[in-house]
Design a protein around this motif. Structure first.
Motif, PDB file in Angstrom:
ATOM      1  N   PRO A 143       0.810  -1.215   0.000  1.00 30.91           N
ATOM      2  CA  PRO A 143       0.000   0.000   0.000  1.00 30.91           C
ATOM      3  C   PRO A 143       0.848   1.271   0.000  1.00 30.91           C
ATOM      4  O   PRO A 143       2.013   1.276   0.402  1.00 30.91           O
ATOM      5  CB  PRO A 143      -0.770  -0.116   1.318  1.00 30.91           C
ATOM      6  N   GLY A 144       0.236   2.366  -0.433  1.00 29.60           N
ATOM      7  CA  GLY A 144       0.846   3.681  -0.293  1.00 29.60           C
ATOM      8  C   GLY A 144       2.102   3.859  -1.115  1.00 29.60           C
ATOM      9  O   GLY A 144       2.312   3.196  -2.127  1.00 29.60           O
ATOM     10  N   GLU A 145       2.947   4.779  -0.645  1.00 26.48           N
ATOM     11  CA  GLU A 145       4.186   5.099  -1.361  1.00 26.48           C
ATOM     12  C   GLU A 145       5.389   4.813  -0.484  1.00 26.48           C
ATOM     13  O   GLU A 145       5.375   5.078   0.712  1.00 26.48           O
ATOM     14  CB  GLU A 145       4.188   6.554  -1.823  1.00 26.48           C
ATOM     15  N   LEU A 146       6.407   4.262  -1.108  1.00 24.73           N
ATOM     16  CA  LEU A 146       7.639   3.937  -0.411  1.00 24.73           C
ATOM     17  C   LEU A 146       8.428   5.212  -0.151  1.00 24.73           C
ATOM     18  O   LEU A 146       8.595   6.039  -1.044  1.00 24.73           O
ATOM     19  CB  LEU A 146       8.460   2.963  -1.255  1.00 24.73           C
ATOM     20  N   VAL A 147       8.910   5.384   1.074  1.00 25.97           N
ATOM     21  CA  VAL A 147       9.743   6.531   1.429  1.00 25.97           C
ATOM     22  C   VAL A 147      11.182   6.180   1.073  1.00 25.97           C
ATOM     23  O   VAL A 147      11.684   5.143   1.516  1.00 25.97           O
ATOM     24  CB  VAL A 147       9.634   6.851   2.935  1.00 25.97           C
ATOM     25  N   PRO A 148      11.846   7.022   0.277  1.00 23.82           N
ATOM     26  CA  PRO A 148      13.248   6.733  -0.046  1.00 23.82           C
ATOM     27  C   PRO A 148      14.082   6.671   1.225  1.00 23.82           C
ATOM     28  O   PRO A 148      13.929   7.508   2.120  1.00 23.82           O
ATOM     29  CB  PRO A 148      13.676   7.913  -0.919  1.00 23.82           C
ATOM     30  N   MET A 149      14.965   5.680   1.308  1.00 20.55           N
ATOM     31  CA  MET A 149      15.789   5.520   2.508  1.00 20.55           C
ATOM     32  C   MET A 149      16.939   6.504   2.542  1.00 20.55           C
ATOM     33  O   MET A 149      17.398   6.863   3.606  1.00 20.55           O
ATOM     34  CB  MET A 149      16.315   4.095   2.600  1.00 20.55           C
ATOM     35  N   GLY A 150      17.416   6.904   1.371  1.00 19.00           N
ATOM     36  CA  GLY A 150      18.565   7.798   1.357  1.00 19.00           C
ATOM     37  C   GLY A 150      19.763   7.113   1.987  1.00 19.00           C
ATOM     38  O   GLY A 150      19.824   5.899   2.122  1.00 19.00           O
ATOM     39  N   GLU A 151      20.698   7.907   2.386  1.00 19.82           N
ATOM     40  CA  GLU A 151      21.877   7.369   3.050  1.00 19.82           C
ATOM     41  C   GLU A 151      21.552   7.096   4.508  1.00 19.82           C
ATOM     42  O   GLU A 151      20.881   7.906   5.145  1.00 19.82           O
ATOM     43  CB  GLU A 151      23.033   8.375   2.970  1.00 19.82           C
ATOM     44  N   PRO A 152      22.019   5.969   5.068  1.00 18.09           N
ATOM     45  CA  PRO A 152      21.797   5.733   6.490  1.00 18.09           C
ATOM     46  C   PRO A 152      22.378   6.888   7.294  1.00 18.09           C
ATOM     47  O   PRO A 152      23.470   7.357   7.030  1.00 18.09           O
ATOM     48  CB  PRO A 152      22.547   4.433   6.775  1.00 18.09           C
ATOM     49  N   ALA A 153      21.597   7.372   8.221  1.00 26.72           N
ATOM     50  CA  ALA A 153      22.018   8.512   9.034  1.00 26.72           C
ATOM     51  C   ALA A 153      22.825   8.038  10.226  1.00 26.72           C
ATOM     52  O   ALA A 153      22.836   6.855  10.567  1.00 26.72           O
ATOM     53  CB  ALA A 153      20.789   9.276   9.513  1.00 26.72           C
ATOM     54  N   GLY A 154      23.480   8.975  10.858  1.00 28.04           N
ATOM     55  CA  GLY A 154      24.203   8.666  12.081  1.00 28.04           C
ATOM     56  C   GLY A 154      23.264   8.267  13.196  1.00 28.04           C
ATOM     57  O   GLY A 154      23.680   7.807  14.244  1.00 28.04           O
ATOM     58  N   ASP A 155      21.962   8.425  12.966  1.00 24.72           N
ATOM     59  CA  ASP A 155      20.979   8.063  13.980  1.00 24.72           C
ATOM     60  C   ASP A 155      20.291   6.750  13.634  1.00 24.72           C
ATOM     61  O   ASP A 155      19.159   6.515  13.979  1.00 24.72           O
ATOM     62  CB  ASP A 155      19.951   9.178  14.160  1.00 24.72           C
ATOM     63  N   ALA A 156      20.992   5.861  12.924  1.00 27.38           N
ATOM     64  CA  ALA A 156      20.432   4.563  12.557  1.00 27.38           C
ATOM     65  C   ALA A 156      20.128   3.754  13.812  1.00 27.38           C
ATOM     66  O   ALA A 156      20.641   4.032  14.884  1.00 27.38           O
ATOM     67  CB  ALA A 156      21.408   3.796  11.670  1.00 27.38           C
TER      68      ALA A 156
END
Length: 167
Positions: A143-156
């Protein structure tokens, strides 16, 4: 229907309602209400890890006409930060029109005040997740739209070997 636990998230300005489904994706149930602010995404990341969630579904507030306003922009920003934090677990945005109204109607004569609002947030997350599950079951598509993950953040999502960061 894809197999695995999913979390449903109803983000608000003060609280974030969280729900989960069973691994077969049949029934959504409430999990908890997370206080909005410092540590909120860390807590959701902990819930993703604890539940071994395969996906997180975030409610996107749209107007009745389907448009997006400032509230939707805030949710999109939160969803993007969450996607970076919990990568590689996918985050999807789904239309949440009237989810809080539906949750309030279900709980109308129950608790009052602060406790009632916390329960409504969880119930809204249940409504959002259940709708997403039902949609996937009916269409055969996520369902819905996938949110791009982008680069893993330092807050992973922290592992047990690393120190947790606030977010």
């Amino acid at each position: 229907m894809r197999y695995g636990v999913r979390l449903g998230v109803d983000p608000g300005d003060a609280r974030i309602g969280v729900a989960r489904c069973d691994p077969s994706g049949m029934i959504a149930t409430p999990v908890e209400t997370v206080r909005r602010g410092k540590g909120d995404l860390r807590r959701i990341g902990q819930l993703v890890a604890a539940e071994e969630a395969v996906e997180v579904v975030v409610g996107l507030p749209r107007s009745l006409s389907g448009g997006e306003g400032p509230a939707a922009a805030k949710v999109r920003e939160l969803a993007a930060r969450l996607a970076r934090r919990i990568a590689p677990v996918p985050v999807r945005l789904v239309d949440e029109r009237l989810s809080t109204v539906s949750a309030e109607a279900m709980l109308r004569d129950q608790r009052k005040g602060q406790k009632r609002r916390a329960v409504i947030d969880q119930a809204a997350a249940v409504v959002i997740l259940q709708h997403a599950l039902d949609t996937e079951r009916a269409t055969g598509r996520p369902p819905g739209e996938l949110v791009p993950m982008g680069e893993p953040a330092g807050d992973a999502v922290p592992t047990r070997q690393t120190e947790e960061t606030d977010d």
